[in-house]
Design an enzyme around this catalytic site. Structure first.
Site, PDB file in Angstrom:
ATOM      1  N   LYS A  34       0.836  -1.215   0.000  1.00  0.00           N
ATOM      2  CA  LYS A  34       0.000   0.000   0.000  1.00  0.00           C
ATOM      3  C   LYS A  34       0.869   1.263   0.000  1.00  0.00           C
ATOM      4  O   LYS A  34       0.680   2.158  -0.825  1.00  0.00           O
ATOM      5  CB  LYS A  34      -0.893   0.004   1.246  1.00  0.00           C
ATOM      6  CG  LYS A  34      -1.601   1.329   1.493  1.00  0.00           C
ATOM      7  CD  LYS A  34      -2.469   1.291   2.732  1.00  0.00           C
ATOM      8  CE  LYS A  34      -1.762   1.573   4.029  1.00  0.00           C
ATOM      9  NZ  LYS A  34      -1.503   2.990   4.332  1.00  0.00           N
ATOM     10  N   ASN A  35       1.815   1.317   0.942  1.00  0.00           N
ATOM     11  CA  ASN A  35       2.564   2.566   1.099  1.00  0.00           C
ATOM     12  C   ASN A  35       3.471   2.857  -0.097  1.00  0.00           C
ATOM     13  O   ASN A  35       3.806   4.010  -0.359  1.00  0.00           O
ATOM     14  CB  ASN A  35       3.388   2.535   2.387  1.00  0.00           C
ATOM     15  CG  ASN A  35       2.495   2.672   3.615  1.00  0.00           C
ATOM     16  OD1 ASN A  35       1.317   2.996   3.503  1.00  0.00           O
ATOM     17  ND2 ASN A  35       3.054   2.412   4.789  1.00  0.00           N
ATOM     18  N   CYS A 128      -3.506  12.633  13.107  1.00  0.00           N
ATOM     19  CA  CYS A 128      -4.445  11.516  13.043  1.00  0.00           C
ATOM     20  C   CYS A 128      -4.470  10.872  14.410  1.00  0.00           C
ATOM     21  O   CYS A 128      -3.770  11.296  15.319  1.00  0.00           O
ATOM     22  CB  CYS A 128      -4.103  10.561  11.921  1.00  0.00           C
ATOM     23  SG  CYS A 128      -2.586   9.692  12.175  1.00  0.00           S
ATOM     24  N   ARG A 133       1.892  13.888  13.677  1.00  0.00           N
ATOM     25  CA  ARG A 133       2.395  13.683  12.317  1.00  0.00           C
ATOM     26  C   ARG A 133       2.628  14.980  11.539  1.00  0.00           C
ATOM     27  O   ARG A 133       1.957  15.270  10.548  1.00  0.00           O
ATOM     28  CB  ARG A 133       1.468  12.735  11.554  1.00  0.00           C
ATOM     29  CG  ARG A 133       1.215  11.466  12.325  1.00  0.00           C
ATOM     30  CD  ARG A 133       0.492  10.426  11.551  1.00  0.00           C
ATOM     31  NE  ARG A 133       1.317   9.781  10.545  1.00  0.00           N
ATOM     32  CZ  ARG A 133       0.900   8.759   9.811  1.00  0.00           C
ATOM     33  NH1 ARG A 133      -0.317   8.301   9.971  1.00  0.00           N
ATOM     34  NH2 ARG A 133       1.692   8.222   8.913  1.00  0.00           N
ATOM     35  N   ASP A 320       4.189  -0.148  12.317  1.00  0.00           N
ATOM     36  CA  ASP A 320       2.947  -0.663  11.743  1.00  0.00           C
ATOM     37  C   ASP A 320       2.685  -2.130  12.114  1.00  0.00           C
ATOM     38  O   ASP A 320       1.609  -2.649  11.828  1.00  0.00           O
ATOM     39  CB  ASP A 320       2.955  -0.501  10.207  1.00  0.00           C
ATOM     40  CG  ASP A 320       2.819   0.964   9.803  1.00  0.00           C
ATOM     41  OD1 ASP A 320       2.500   1.800  10.672  1.00  0.00           O
ATOM     42  OD2 ASP A 320       3.028   1.284   8.614  1.00  0.00           O
ATOM     43  N   ARG A 412      -8.786  -0.040   4.297  1.00  0.00           N
ATOM     44  CA  ARG A 412      -7.818   0.916   3.750  1.00  0.00           C
ATOM     45  C   ARG A 412      -6.518   0.203   3.390  1.00  0.00           C
ATOM     46  O   ARG A 412      -5.822   0.632   2.467  1.00  0.00           O
ATOM     47  CB  ARG A 412      -7.483   1.985   4.805  1.00  0.00           C
ATOM     48  CG  ARG A 412      -8.490   3.075   4.980  1.00  0.00           C
ATOM     49  CD  ARG A 412      -7.939   4.141   5.925  1.00  0.00           C
ATOM     50  NE  ARG A 412      -6.540   4.386   5.590  1.00  0.00           N
ATOM     51  CZ  ARG A 412      -5.568   4.547   6.474  1.00  0.00           C
ATOM     52  NH1 ARG A 412      -5.803   4.526   7.760  1.00  0.00           N
ATOM     53  NH2 ARG A 412      -4.330   4.757   6.079  1.00  0.00           N
TER      54      ARG A 412
HETATM   55  C1  UD1 Z   1       4.918   6.358   6.704  1.00  0.00           C
HETATM   56  C2  UD1 Z   1       3.916   5.270   6.459  1.00  0.00           C
HETATM   57  C3  UD1 Z   1       3.263   4.811   7.754  1.00  0.00           C
HETATM   58  C4  UD1 Z   1       4.321   4.444   8.792  1.00  0.00           C
HETATM   59  C5  UD1 Z   1       5.350   5.568   8.936  1.00  0.00           C
HETATM   60  C6  UD1 Z   1       6.489   5.216   9.861  1.00  0.00           C
HETATM   61  C7  UD1 Z   1       3.141   5.885   4.232  1.00  0.00           C
HETATM   62  C8  UD1 Z   1       2.027   6.331   3.378  1.00  0.00           C
HETATM   63  N1  UD1 Z   1       2.911   5.782   5.545  1.00  0.00           N
HETATM   64  O1  UD1 Z   1       4.195   7.469   7.206  1.00  0.00           O
HETATM   65  O2  UD1 Z   1       2.439   3.676   7.486  1.00  0.00           O
HETATM   66  O3  UD1 Z   1       3.687   4.247  10.046  1.00  0.00           O
HETATM   67  O4  UD1 Z   1       5.898   5.914   7.641  1.00  0.00           O
HETATM   68  O5  UD1 Z   1       7.118   4.062   9.412  1.00  0.00           O
HETATM   69  O6  UD1 Z   1       4.205   5.560   3.748  1.00  0.00           O
HETATM   70  N2  UD1 Z   1       8.096  13.417  11.874  1.00  0.00           N
HETATM   71  C9  UD1 Z   1       8.503  14.629  12.384  1.00  0.00           C
HETATM   72  N3  UD1 Z   1       8.580  15.697  11.531  1.00  0.00           N
HETATM   73  C10 UD1 Z   1       8.265  15.600  10.218  1.00  0.00           C
HETATM   74  C11 UD1 Z   1       7.863  14.346   9.695  1.00  0.00           C
HETATM   75  C12 UD1 Z   1       7.794  13.259  10.558  1.00  0.00           C
HETATM   76  O7  UD1 Z   1       8.777  14.744  13.576  1.00  0.00           O
HETATM   77  O8  UD1 Z   1       8.344  16.602   9.515  1.00  0.00           O
HETATM   78  C13 UD1 Z   1       7.978  12.249  12.783  1.00  0.00           C
HETATM   79  C14 UD1 Z   1       6.522  11.803  12.909  1.00  0.00           C
HETATM   80  O9  UD1 Z   1       5.823  12.561  13.879  1.00  0.00           O
HETATM   81  C15 UD1 Z   1       6.670  10.361  13.321  1.00  0.00           C
HETATM   82  C16 UD1 Z   1       7.967   9.923  12.603  1.00  0.00           C
HETATM   83  O10 UD1 Z   1       8.643  11.110  12.237  1.00  0.00           O
HETATM   84  O11 UD1 Z   1       6.907  10.310  14.701  1.00  0.00           O
HETATM   85  C17 UD1 Z   1       7.715   9.060  11.384  1.00  0.00           C
HETATM   86  O12 UD1 Z   1       6.949   9.784  10.449  1.00  0.00           O
HETATM   87  P1  UD1 Z   1       7.099   9.585   8.881  1.00  0.00           P
HETATM   88  O13 UD1 Z   1       8.253   8.697   8.581  1.00  0.00           O
HETATM   89  O14 UD1 Z   1       7.056  10.924   8.238  1.00  0.00           O
HETATM   90  O15 UD1 Z   1       5.750   8.804   8.536  1.00  0.00           O
HETATM   91  P2  UD1 Z   1       4.863   8.939   7.229  1.00  0.00           P
HETATM   92  O16 UD1 Z   1       5.728   9.108   6.050  1.00  0.00           O
HETATM   93  O17 UD1 Z   1       3.767   9.887   7.460  1.00  0.00           O
END
Ligand code: UD1
Length: 433
Positions: A34-35, A128, A133, A320, A412
């Protein structure tokens, strides 16, 4: 009277009725990730030529992404697990709020929209249930590449100043290895002038898959899958044919845990074992035998013992799979300590597992799980995608019939989960309410 009304409403909700205690056997097929698929679809915004993806899972999130891309003028056609995306006539650079809000990954379209059109307006995806996030790192990266980015009233507006409509290569160091930020910056940098680097990049296999697709479209990306990615900007990208999405490592992990929690020997395929190293190690540590057979893994669970896990960015144990693993540990011998380090609010499944008789003490983002010999059935609700999967696993092993609600989350991210599990011997019926 009030109690009766509430209870009957509960029964009317869409749910899976899972009769626990049946051993599973045979092969569970794993769909495309999915991701990965979600992000690969947005990458098609970068070219006028068709991008054809195969092994795309049948999920409501994928349907949501199709709607978002169509709202921008992309032509999307789907046949089986194959999607063809054509962005030859984009007529918008602003995906609608309702769609972005319901599908966080759609925010990542800001990178390719900016690279292709020179401007984009994308609503903030918002927090969420599992955590805040933020998208600070995504925005920081786009600014480093020369974009002017403004965040106002919940909308991010990004544009490239000057006449040439081209971003400029830059050295970017991420504060945290965010998957979404790495993917956003990668998609913006492929059409920039000059060379860009991303240090402390996310190393998740989905990032590598994205780089694979972009390279097949003519991009020049090196190092994806490691902490330092180098992107040499190119003038334009062409289409891609038959690009196959990697197998979903989270679905595969969930299935291996389904085997372990029902103490059943199962074959799970296709699996890329290197994408699941930390998970496979924990499964071995808790008493499962794992053998590579063909393109998959055969798991033979033994007497399941408690082991501790701490969630971490790849290659660590994935957040996850924390909830599904907790369901397994709820039935293990001994006490395990499960620490969630990625999201601040990803323990909502604890209360639901407790309703099924699990013995769990919660201390902030750490759960101390004392295994019990047998879970009992109860009506439970999955509060997010992976929490729902944990409830399904718990239901498979429990005595009696467990009613799992929260199917909008499950659908989803799990492609036909009850059909797949039923074909291996599980007793699951869907009630649409
Ligand atoms: C992706 C995955 C999700 C998975 C996550 C972590 C997709 C569509 N989703 O989500 O299923 O749970 O990776 O493996 O690929 N963070 C910050 N600042 C930022 C961005 C992120 O502090 O600007 C933190 C977030 O709060 C979180 C961590 O980094 O604690 C991981 O987030 P991130 O890797 O960005 O997750 P997603 O890409 O949203």
């Amino acid at each position: 009277m009030v109690v009766v009304a509430a209870a009957s409403q509960e029964i009317l909700k869409p749910h899976l009725a899972i009769e626990g205690g049946h051993a599973l056997g045979g092969t569970l097929r794993v769909s495309g990730a999915k991701n990965s698929a979600l992000v690969l679809m947005t990458a098609a915004l970068l070219t006028q030529e068709p991008v054809e993806l195969c092994n795309v899972p049948a999920l409501t999130d994928i349907a949501g992404m199709c709607s978002i891309l169509e709202s921008l003028g992309m032509r999307v056609s789907r046949r089986g697990d194959r999607i063809t995306l054509v962005a030859d006539q984009l007529n918008g650079s602003e995906p609608p709020y309702e769609l972005v809000n319901s599908l966080r990954a759609s925010f990542f379209s800001i990178g390719p929209l900016l690279g292709r059109l020179g401007h984009a307006r994308v609503p903030l995806p918002g927090g969420c249930r599992i955590g805040a996030r933020p998208v600070v790192e995504h925005i920081k990266g786009l600014k480093a590449l020369g974009a002017v980015v403004d965040v106002r009233h919940g909308v991010v507006t990004a544009s490239i100043p000057g006449q040439r409509n081209r971003l400029k290569g830059a050295q970017i160091v991420l504060d945290c290895p965010s998957v979404g930020a790495t993917e956003t910056i990668l998609m913006a940098a492929v059409l920039a002038d000059g060379v860009s680097t991303i240090e402390n990049a996310a190393q998740e296999p989905e990032v590598q898959d994205l780089a694979g697709l972009l390279n097949s479209m003519g991009a020049k990306i090196k190092g994806a899958g490691g902490p330092l990615i180098t992107i040499e900007g190119v003038a334009s990208l062409h289409g891609s044919r038959n690009y196959s999405v990697i197998p979903d490592r989270i679905e595969a992990g969930t299935f291996l845990m389904a085997a372990a929690i029902t103490r059943s020997r199962l074959h799970v395929a296709p699996v890329i074992p290197e994408h699941l190293s930390a998970v496979l190690q924990k499964l071995r540590d808790c008493g499962c035998k794992l053998e590579i057979e063909g393109d998959g893994l055969t798991i033979t669970p033994g007497d399941i013992q408690a082991v501790d896990i701490t969630t971490q960015p790849f290659p660590g144990f994935p957040t996850d799979l924390q909830a599904p693993f907790m369901a397994l540990m709820a039935t293990a011998k001994g006490t395990s300590v499960i620490s969630e380090k990625i999201y601040e609010n990803r323990m909502q499944h604890v209360g639901e597992l407790q309703r099924m008789g699990a013995s769990i003490r919660l201390d902030g983002s750490t759960a101390i799980v004392e295994g019990v010999p047998l879970l009992g059935s109860a009506p439970v609700t999955g509060s997010d995608l992976r929490a729902s999967a944990a409830m399904v696993l718990a239901g498979l092993s429990a005595s009696g019939t467990t009613q799992v609600s929260g199917l909008k989350h499950l659908d989803r991210g799990y492609d036909n989960i009850e059909a797949k599990l039923t074909s291996c011997g599980a007793q699951i019926n869907r009630h649409n309410g």
